[in-house]
Design a protein around this motif. Structure first.
Motif, PDB file in Angstrom:
ATOM      1  N   ASN A  44      13.382  27.410  15.211  1.00 60.47           N
ATOM      2  CA  ASN A  44      12.036  26.845  15.134  1.00 60.47           C
ATOM      3  C   ASN A  44      11.416  27.081  13.760  1.00 60.47           C
ATOM      4  OD1 ASN A  44      10.998  25.740  17.918  1.00 60.47           O
ATOM      5  ND2 ASN A  44      12.282  27.532  18.374  1.00 60.47           N
ATOM      6  N   THR A  45      11.802  28.221  13.126  1.00 60.88           N
ATOM      7  CA  THR A  45      11.333  28.446  11.759  1.00 60.88           C
ATOM      8  C   THR A  45      11.904  27.394  10.821  1.00 60.88           C
ATOM      9  OG1 THR A  45      11.181  30.821  12.191  1.00 60.88           O
ATOM     10  CG2 THR A  45      11.230  30.129   9.882  1.00 60.88           C
ATOM     11  N   SER A  46      13.177  27.050  11.014  1.00 60.47           N
ATOM     12  CA  SER A  46      13.803  26.009  10.190  1.00 60.47           C
ATOM     13  C   SER A  46      13.117  24.659  10.411  1.00 60.47           C
ATOM     14  CB  SER A  46      15.293  25.897  10.514  1.00 60.47           C
ATOM     15  OG  SER A  46      15.952  27.104  10.216  1.00 60.47           O
ATOM     16  N   ARG A  47      12.803  24.378  11.684  1.00 55.68           N
ATOM     17  CA  ARG A  47      12.115  23.117  11.976  1.00 55.68           C
ATOM     18  C   ARG A  47      10.749  23.092  11.303  1.00 55.68           C
ATOM     19  NH1 ARG A  47      11.808  22.071  18.197  1.00 55.68           N
ATOM     20  NH2 ARG A  47      10.481  20.391  17.354  1.00 55.68           N
ATOM     21  N   LEU A  48      10.043  24.217  11.377  1.00 52.57           N
ATOM     22  CA  LEU A  48       8.721  24.280  10.760  1.00 52.57           C
ATOM     23  C   LEU A  48       8.822  24.139   9.243  1.00 52.57           C
ATOM     24  CD1 LEU A  48       5.726  24.660  11.232  1.00 52.57           C
ATOM     25  CD2 LEU A  48       6.058  27.134  11.130  1.00 52.57           C
ATOM     26  N   SER A  85      -0.058  22.535   3.859  1.00 55.45           N
ATOM     27  CA  SER A  85       1.374  22.731   3.615  1.00 55.45           C
ATOM     28  C   SER A  85       1.613  23.935   2.717  1.00 55.45           C
ATOM     29  CB  SER A  85       1.967  21.471   2.985  1.00 55.45           C
ATOM     30  OG  SER A  85       1.810  20.372   3.852  1.00 55.45           O
ATOM     31  N   HIS A  86       0.825  24.037   1.638  1.00 55.96           N
ATOM     32  CA  HIS A  86       1.007  25.173   0.734  1.00 55.96           C
ATOM     33  C   HIS A  86       0.633  26.491   1.408  1.00 55.96           C
ATOM     34  CE1 HIS A  86       1.262  22.091  -2.436  1.00 55.96           C
ATOM     35  NE2 HIS A  86       1.932  23.021  -3.115  1.00 55.96           N
ATOM     36  N   GLU A  87      -0.431  26.466   2.194  1.00 59.93           N
ATOM     37  CA  GLU A  87      -0.863  27.695   2.844  1.00 59.93           C
ATOM     38  C   GLU A  87       0.126  28.150   3.909  1.00 59.93           C
ATOM     39  OE1 GLU A  87      -3.308  29.670   2.046  1.00 59.93           O
ATOM     40  OE2 GLU A  87      -3.786  28.361   0.349  1.00 59.93           O
ATOM     41  N   LEU A  88       0.846  27.206   4.537  1.00 59.77           N
ATOM     42  CA  LEU A  88       1.814  27.566   5.570  1.00 59.77           C
ATOM     43  C   LEU A  88       3.115  28.104   4.974  1.00 59.77           C
ATOM     44  CD1 LEU A  88       1.438  24.669   8.174  1.00 59.77           C
ATOM     45  CD2 LEU A  88       0.749  27.043   8.440  1.00 59.77           C
ATOM     46  N   TYR A 107      11.652  38.492   7.119  1.00 58.88           N
ATOM     47  CA  TYR A 107      11.736  39.555   8.122  1.00 58.88           C
ATOM     48  C   TYR A 107      12.711  39.191   9.235  1.00 58.88           C
ATOM     49  CZ  TYR A 107       8.000  42.356   6.119  1.00 58.88           C
ATOM     50  OH  TYR A 107       7.259  43.141   5.296  1.00 58.88           O
ATOM     51  N   LEU A 108      12.814  37.899   9.561  1.00 55.77           N
ATOM     52  CA  LEU A 108      13.761  37.468  10.582  1.00 55.77           C
ATOM     53  C   LEU A 108      15.189  37.731  10.125  1.00 55.77           C
ATOM     54  CD1 LEU A 108      14.248  36.001  13.285  1.00 55.77           C
ATOM     55  CD2 LEU A 108      14.228  33.845  12.011  1.00 55.77           C
ATOM     56  N   GLU A 109      15.449  37.458   8.879  1.00 53.55           N
ATOM     57  CA  GLU A 109      16.797  37.697   8.345  1.00 53.55           C
ATOM     58  C   GLU A 109      17.116  39.198   8.345  1.00 53.55           C
ATOM     59  OE1 GLU A 109      19.412  36.724   4.301  1.00 53.55           O
ATOM     60  OE2 GLU A 109      17.323  36.049   4.486  1.00 53.55           O
ATOM     61  N   MET A 110      16.110  40.010   8.028  1.00 51.05           N
ATOM     62  CA  MET A 110      16.332  41.459   8.024  1.00 51.05           C
ATOM     63  C   MET A 110      16.626  41.959   9.439  1.00 51.05           C
ATOM     64  SD  MET A 110      13.285  42.596   5.402  1.00 51.05           S
ATOM     65  CE  MET A 110      13.536  44.346   5.736  1.00 51.05           C
ATOM     66  N   LEU A 111      15.919  41.439  10.422  1.00 49.69           N
ATOM     67  CA  LEU A 111      16.152  41.855  11.798  1.00 49.69           C
ATOM     68  C   LEU A 111      17.566  41.496  12.248  1.00 49.69           C
ATOM     69  CD1 LEU A 111      12.750  40.917  13.497  1.00 49.69           C
ATOM     70  CD2 LEU A 111      13.668  43.215  13.151  1.00 49.69           C
ATOM     71  N   ARG A 112      17.999  40.269  11.931  1.00 52.50           N
ATOM     72  CA  ARG A 112      19.318  39.834  12.387  1.00 52.50           C
ATOM     73  C   ARG A 112      20.434  40.554  11.636  1.00 52.50           C
ATOM     74  NH1 ARG A 112      20.388  33.855  13.985  1.00 52.50           N
ATOM     75  NH2 ARG A 112      21.713  35.043  15.407  1.00 52.50           N
ATOM     76  N   ASP A 113      20.120  41.026  10.417  1.00 51.17           N
ATOM     77  CA  ASP A 113      21.129  41.771   9.655  1.00 51.17           C
ATOM     78  C   ASP A 113      21.186  43.249  10.088  1.00 51.17           C
ATOM     79  OD1 ASP A 113      21.792  39.527   8.308  1.00 51.17           O
ATOM     80  OD2 ASP A 113      20.593  39.975   6.510  1.00 51.17           O
ATOM     81  N   GLY A 114      20.307  43.705  10.968  1.00 49.18           N
ATOM     82  CA  GLY A 114      20.323  45.086  11.458  1.00 49.18           C
ATOM     83  C   GLY A 114      19.597  46.064  10.573  1.00 49.18           C
ATOM     84  N   ASP A 115      18.785  45.606   9.631  1.00 43.26           N
ATOM     85  CA  ASP A 115      18.069  46.513   8.743  1.00 43.26           C
ATOM     86  C   ASP A 115      17.053  47.369   9.501  1.00 43.26           C
ATOM     87  OD1 ASP A 115      19.529  45.411   6.757  1.00 43.26           O
ATOM     88  OD2 ASP A 115      17.945  44.113   5.977  1.00 43.26           O
ATOM     89  N   ALA A 116      16.596  46.887  10.630  1.00 39.15           N
ATOM     90  CA  ALA A 116      15.613  47.639  11.417  1.00 39.15           C
ATOM     91  C   ALA A 116      16.267  48.315  12.612  1.00 39.15           C
ATOM     92  CB  ALA A 116      14.490  46.718  11.885  1.00 39.15           C
ATOM     93  N   THR A 154       3.652  30.246   2.553  1.00 37.34           N
ATOM     94  CA  THR A 154       3.670  31.684   2.256  1.00 37.34           C
ATOM     95  C   THR A 154       3.962  32.516   3.499  1.00 37.34           C
ATOM     96  OG1 THR A 154       2.148  31.349   0.413  1.00 37.34           O
ATOM     97  CG2 THR A 154       2.324  33.596   1.320  1.00 37.34           C
ATOM     98  N   PRO A 155       3.202  32.357   4.604  1.00 34.05           N
ATOM     99  CA  PRO A 155       3.557  33.154   5.794  1.00 34.05           C
ATOM    100  C   PRO A 155       4.909  32.785   6.359  1.00 34.05           C
ATOM    101  CG  PRO A 155       1.831  31.557   6.310  1.00 34.05           C
ATOM    102  CD  PRO A 155       1.984  31.554   4.816  1.00 34.05           C
ATOM    103  N   LEU A 156       5.314  31.488   6.216  1.00 35.69           N
ATOM    104  CA  LEU A 156       6.612  31.083   6.750  1.00 35.69           C
ATOM    105  C   LEU A 156       7.739  31.756   5.974  1.00 35.69           C
ATOM    106  CD1 LEU A 156       7.969  29.279   8.853  1.00 35.69           C
ATOM    107  CD2 LEU A 156       8.069  27.479   7.136  1.00 35.69           C
ATOM    108  N   THR A 157       7.558  31.933   4.669  1.00 41.05           N
ATOM    109  CA  THR A 157       8.570  32.624   3.862  1.00 41.05           C
ATOM    110  C   THR A 157       8.689  34.083   4.300  1.00 41.05           C
ATOM    111  OG1 THR A 157       8.117  31.163   2.003  1.00 41.05           O
ATOM    112  CG2 THR A 157       9.239  33.236   1.516  1.00 41.05           C
TER     113      THR A 157
END
Length: 686
Positions: free
Chosen positions: A492-496, A453-456, A466-475, A458-461
């Motif tokens: 699915n990220t929220s579910r995870l 759980s702890h190891e997951l 990055y998902l939020e940045m993509l949807r905000d148009g930063d890229a 960090t990458p999930l954060t």
């Protein structure tokens, strides 16, 4: 005196008594029959007929009086009373005819019936006459004259029946007097015969019987060695004396055997208790061997089992050389073929001639050890092949060293009980090993869940950022199709993230690290906020979400953890309710504190699966079939949080009808003082 003198004397006396008794019985039966006949006539004919006659008289009198009163006064009630009593007269006559047994009865009844009929015919004329008129006086006088013959006939029949009753009573009294006199004379004669017989018999058999009684009394008071003297000339008395003495001898032997059996039973119970107190196989075997040795006063006890768990117990006073020799006996092969399903034990003696049940090597070892008497017991369950033996060795050569039948029986029962105690010890050791392994496995599972759980996280954060940045148009700008794809990734990220959070909470619960920070908190706003947070999901699924919340619902809870409870329950209700369904939330005061109920009209839970609802990772079969996502951790977490708040949770569900989850937590009035704010934040047991 001849052998048959007492028999002849008693036969003659009892014969005379029987004749007197039979004569008295016959006379009594005859008298009883005559008396019964008189009483039967009195009760079945005379008395009932006399009562019926009086009833007829009463009905006639009442009818005549009522008719005269009607003619004089003109009262319709009197006329109705007259007709009621007149209607009863034929019934009374019919009853009298049923009871009549002799011609005199029938003649008197006929006379009354004729007179009554004439009176009734005239009475019919009287009822048609105008009351208080001259004609009424004339018809009334004629009716009185017609009434008189019936009364005379009635009185005549009553007098005759009274005379019959007196005669029958006198007859019964005479029979009773004769019966009493006859019985008294018979009793006197029987008493005289009995007295004469008693005097004659007393002089011949009383003295020997008194001796027997005195011996019995001494035996009853514990003088076990006393015996009755054989000084009577009567064979019957001599036979009684002989039987009494033999019974006393038998009782002595039985008393000694019972005392020994009681001692053995008590010792066996103590040994059994001692065996059951040992939870290891080795200590149980040692306790059984030592207990058997002390109970049977034996010098050595050997326990042999097929798995090599053998034991040799020797008395402290036993010779060391004998113990060394018997250790060689433990190395010899087990002779289990000596026991079949009907043979539980056998004995062996060093001086026993002929073949022995033991092998030559076993007999030689026992002889070298100085064994005199040996008892070998099969170690097995009832009706099963033997798996081992218990050997008890006595080295004393006297007769008392031989094993008695009682010792063998008690030892067989104790060894059978020892088999069960040993099985219990083996199971306990196996359970201890299993518990140890399960604890290690559970700890490994807990460590794994916590680590993963702890190891997951960090990458999930990083993914979420990055998902939020993509949807905000930063890229750069993204197309609509790309935005829909990113939305799927975000869901699915929220579910995870939710799954990882549940795993972390469950891990903290199992590790005892979940801390509750409780304080007085109004439940209403928490429920309202949870409902508001779930509204978008409900609208998206086409589910109507309603809430009914009372005010002032103050409870002593951890707001964050209780919010987790509400979100889990509402999320389940919305998720498992198809479009067009309804979810209702109720929050109100309850007799035990604060109640929160979440009811839905969803798919429900199969009844057979409801006991597993609070099992970790359990999911209902219908939810799996419909591919509804979930982890099976929500309800176990909810239940743990509620229980640690001092509350409880209940689930009611019907397949395809919906589910109701009810949560109760104590309010301030129902919260124990020791859990009030002074202990807030303290770690609690899971």
């Amino acid at each position: 005196m001849r052998t048959t003198s007492v028999e002849r004397l008693l036969n003659r006396a009892f014969g005379t008594l029987m004749v007197l008794i039979l004569a008295a019985g016959a006379a009594g039966i005859a008298a009883s029959a005559l008396q019964y006949q008189s009483i039967q006539l009195l009760t079945e004919r005379v008395v009932p007929l006399r009562l019926a006659n009086k009833q007829l008289h009463n009905e006639m009198s009442q009818a005549q009086s009522a008719l005269r009163g009607y003619l004089l006064l003109g009262d319709p009630a009197l006329l109705a009373e007259h007709r009621r009593h007149a209607a009863q007269q034929p019934l009374a006559v019919a009853r009298m005819r049923e009871l009549a047994r002799v011609d005199a009865d029938r003649a008197d009844i006929d006379d009354q019936d004729l007179a009554a009929q004439a009176w009734r015919d005239h009475a019919l004329v009287q009822t048609r006459t105008a009351p208080r008129s001259a004609a009424a006086l004339v018809t009334s006088e004629r009716g009185r004259r017609l009434y008189a013959p019936m009364i005379v006939a009635n009185a005549r029949m009553d007098a005759r029946l009274a005379a019959d009753a007196d005669r029958l009573r006198a007859r019964a009294a005479t029979i009773r007097s004769v019966t009493l006199t006859t019985s008294l004379l018979t009793i006197i004669a029987a008493a005289l015969v009995a007295a004469l017989t008693a005097v004659r018999v007393f002089s011949r058999i009383n003295a020997p019987l008194q001796d027997i009684v005195r011996v019995l009394d001494r035996l009853r008071h514990g003088e076990v060695g006393v015996r009755a003297p054989d000084n009577s000339g009567l064979v019957e008395i001599r036979a009684v004396v002989q039987a009494l003495n033999e019974l006393a001898d038998t009782n002595d032997r039985a008393r000694r055997s019972a005392a020994e059996r009681t001692r053995l039973d008590g010792a066996a119970r103590e040994v059994g208790i001692d065996i059951r107190q040992h939870m290891s196989v080795a200590s149980a075997i040692e306790a059984a061997a030592a207990g058997l040795g002390r109970m049977l006063a034996a010098e050595h006890v050997l326990v042999r089992l097929p798995d090599g768990q053998n034991c040799l117990w020797s008395d402290a006073d036993a010779a060391p050389d004998a113990s060394d020799a018997l250790r060689r006996y433990l190395d010899l092969p087990l002779e289990l073929a000596l026991f079949d399903t009907d043979t539980s034990s056998f004995g062996w003696a060093a001086d026993q001639p002929g073949p022995t049940p033991l092998s030559d090597r076993q007999a030689d070892v026992l002889t070298a050890a100085g064994a005199h008497s040996v008892l070998v017991i099969a170690f097995r369950d009832p009706d099963t092949p033997a798996i081992g033996t218990v050997t008890v060795v006595r080295t004393e050569p006297d007769a008392a060293a031989a094993f008695t039948e009682g010792e063998v029986q008690v030892t067989e029962g104790l060894v059978a009980g020892f088999r069960r105690g040993l099985a219990k010890a083996q199971l306990f050791e196996q359970e201890q090993e299993l518990v140890r392994r399960l604890k290690a496995l559970d700890q490994a599972k807990t460590d794994f869940m916590s680590t993963v759980s702890h190891e997951l996280r960090t990458p999930l954060t990083s993914i979420s950022g990055y998902l939020e940045m993509l949807r905000d148009g930063d890229a750069g700008e993204i197309s609509d199709d790309q935005d829909r794809m990113l939305a799927v990734i975000e869901r699915n990220t929220s579910r995870l993230r939710s799954l990882i959070e549940d795993l972390l909470v469950l891990s903290r619960i199992e590790a005892g690290a979940l801390r509750l920070h409780r304080s007085p908190c109004d439940i209403g706003p928490l429920v309202d906020a949870a409902v508001a947070a779930m509204l978008p999901a409900a609208e998206e699924n086409g589910v109507q979400l309603n809430a009914e919340i009372e005010t002032g619902l103050v409870a002593f809870v951890d707001p964050a953890q209780f919010d987790r409870v509400l979100v889990n329950l509402l999320n389940n209700a919305v998720k498992f309710t198809p479009g067009g369904g309804e979810v209702t939330v109720l929050a109100r005061h309850d007799a035990d504190g604060v109640l929160v109920r979440v009811a839905d009209t969803g798919i429900g839970i199969p009844e057979a699966e409801q006991p597993e609802l609070f099992t970790r990772f359990f999911r209902a079969s219908n939810a799996i079939e419909r591919a509804i996502p979930g982890t099976g951790l929500g309800l176990p977490i909810v239940r743990t949080i509620i229980v640690r708040h001092g509350g409880h949770i209940a689930v009611e569900s019907a397949l395809d009808r919906g589910t109701i989850v009810t949560v109760r937590v104590p309010d301030q009035a129902h919260t124990p003082a020791e859990t009030q704010p002074a202990a807030v934040g303290a770690p609690e047991a899971p």
